[in-house]
Design an enzyme around this catalytic site. Structure first.
Site, PDB file in Angstrom:
ATOM      1  N   ASP A  89      40.899 -24.622  15.650  1.00 27.46           N
ATOM      2  CA  ASP A  89      41.220 -24.943  14.354  1.00 27.46           C
ATOM      3  C   ASP A  89      42.621 -24.310  14.142  1.00 27.46           C
ATOM      4  O   ASP A  89      43.074 -23.622  14.789  1.00 27.46           O
ATOM      5  CB  ASP A  89      40.151 -24.254  13.385  1.00 27.46           C
ATOM      6  CG  ASP A  89      40.341 -22.678  13.346  1.00 27.46           C
ATOM      7  OD1 ASP A  89      40.281 -22.293  14.665  1.00 27.46           O
ATOM      8  OD2 ASP A  89      40.132 -22.179  12.500  1.00 27.46           O
ATOM      9  N   GLU A 184      38.366 -19.782  13.780  1.00 29.38           N
ATOM     10  CA  GLU A 184      38.818 -18.643  14.287  1.00 29.38           C
ATOM     11  C   GLU A 184      39.716 -18.097  13.180  1.00 29.38           C
ATOM     12  O   GLU A 184      39.764 -17.094  12.862  1.00 29.38           O
ATOM     13  CB  GLU A 184      39.456 -18.795  15.746  1.00 29.38           C
ATOM     14  CG  GLU A 184      39.984 -17.284  16.190  1.00 29.38           C
ATOM     15  CD  GLU A 184      41.335 -16.851  15.819  1.00 29.38           C
ATOM     16  OE1 GLU A 184      41.724 -15.832  16.200  1.00 29.38           O
ATOM     17  OE2 GLU A 184      41.894 -17.633  15.172  1.00 29.38           O
TER      18      GLU A 184
END
Length: 414
Positions: A89, A184
């Site tokens: 991400d 994350e």
């Protein structure tokens, strides 16, 4: 020693940063994993690549964690295995949609004017100046988005190193696991990891910055949610009993230590980071991130937040509630208990011709959480710079070096 084909690495990286996979902090905080549907597309991309390379047990689970296992070379089954980790991400603070990467080959060290009014200036960026001196190839966005090197540089480096080992069986190695995680950037990257998925007793995240950086310590991190409750009344008839929760929230922020904010700290200095304020006269809330490298320091920061919040509420004749939530802890103590894991990584750096530079992570990684959960996980540089901004850039030279270290790490354990 250069074994990595930098063109392959570059093309893979460009493909990744063009793949939209921005996460969403608010949804992640509410327990949604992954927090955005677009992360599935990135997971599908890396999953298919791992399958095409012939890794075993390749799959993406129900929470968007993608896993693969590279079997050991024949005769090396007893070599300790390790897991390489990067996240798919990108942060939601700056848009990561429709990234248009620009490759600056043999960068000459002059200011870089990007199409959307962003200028990367080596006068204010010492690492960019150094890249110019060495005529490195660097990659930027067009200035309308971030680049996404955090952490798609890490994903590309892991994938390229694994590809090399697959295609060069004469380079012997033990078992290597690969894990690509969602969310994350929201701080929830390891919230729903199935630890039984990872068989190794150690991991290495590839999620750092400048070449040579090797990170074995990070902040203790908490978030503090402060909710002020006031009393609403018509503004024309407010005196004497209106209590304005908006004013309480603003006063609270103003009374936090100004010299201990992110923009006034560096190195081993901790901070208070007011991240969000919202609400109305009747109720207003503030979200503050607390960071400190010591346990005593982080407890002191929580205590100060409590004191300032209570003082503010009493001053305005309102009420307040404070909730502190642990996000991750400093991984140094746990890593110090397993020195060989870091020693082997240091050896890989030096065998690749790179001197390791130990510095604290002024943030956290999935490795911070994994270490806390019992799997020691230091962090390796990626060659990315100026993360979470439109000024982000990555050095292909440094990315190639990071991929080389991953190959050499497999040799360090033989």
């Amino acid at each position: 020693m250069t074994r990595i084909d930098s063109d392959i690495l570059l093309n893979r990286f460009i493909s990744y940063v063009k793949t939209y996979s921005e996460s969403n902090s608010e949804k992640a905080d509410s327990g949604i994993m992954p927090s955005t549907p677009q992360q599935w597309k990135m997971a599908e991309l890396v999953c298919n690549e791992l399958k095409s390379l012939g890794l075993e047990n390749v799959h993406t689970d129900e929470n968007c964690y993608t896993y693969g296992l590279l079997k050991s070379s024949d005769g090396y089954e007893d070599i300790p295995s390790f897991c390489l980790i990067a996240h798919i991400d990108t942060v939601d603070e700056v848009t990561g949609k429709d990234v248009k990467p620009i490759v600056h080959k043999n960068y000459d060290g002059k200011p870089i004017d990007l199409p959307y009014g962003i200028t990367l200036d080596p006068e204010s960026d010492k690492y960019l100046a150094l890249a110019g001196q060495q005529k490195e190839t660097i990659i930027t966005s067009d200035g309308s988005t971030l680049l996404g090197a955090d952490d798609k540089a890490g994903v590309a480096e892991i994938m390229t190193a694994i590809e090399y080992l697959v295609h060069n069986p004469e380079v012997k190695h033990g078992t290597i696991e690969v894990l690509f995680s969602p969310d994350e950037e929201t701080g929830h990257g390891m919230d729903k990891i199935n630890l039984s998925m990872i068989h190794s007793k150690m991991c290495y995240t590839v999620d750092g910055g400048h070449i040579g950086e090797l990170e074995t310590e990070c902040f203790n991190a908490y978030k503090s949610e402060i909710i002020f409750t006031g009393k609403s009344k018509h503004t024309g008839d407010a005196r004497p009993d209106m209590v304005n929760a908006v004013c309480m929230a603003a006063s609270f922020i103003a009374n936090l230590p100004r010299q201990e904010m992110p923009e006034t700290t560096d190195g081993y200095m901790g901070f208070y980071a007011p991240l969000e304020m919202k609400g109305s006269i009747e109720q207003s809330s503030v979200l503050v991130l607390l960071r400190d490298f010591t346990e005593i320091g982080i407890k002191k920061r929580m205590h100060i937040v409590d004191l300032v919040a209570q003082m503010t509420a009493e001053t305005f004749n309102g009420t307040v509630q404070v909730k502190h939530t642990q996000q991750y802890l400093n991984m140094k103590e746990k890593l110090d208990e397993h020195p060989l894991i870091v020693d082997k990584l240091v050896q890989a750096y030096k065998d690749t011709g790179i001197e390791p530079v130990f510095k604290p992570i002024r943030g956290g990684t999935d490795g911070s959480r994994l270490t806390e959960m019992g799997i020691p996980t230091p962090n390796i540089f990626t060659g990315g710079h100026n993360y979470h901004s439109r000024y982000e850039w990555a050095s292909l030279t440094q990315m190639t070096n990071a991929a080389e270290i991953l190959i050499q790490l497999s040799q360090s354990w033989l």
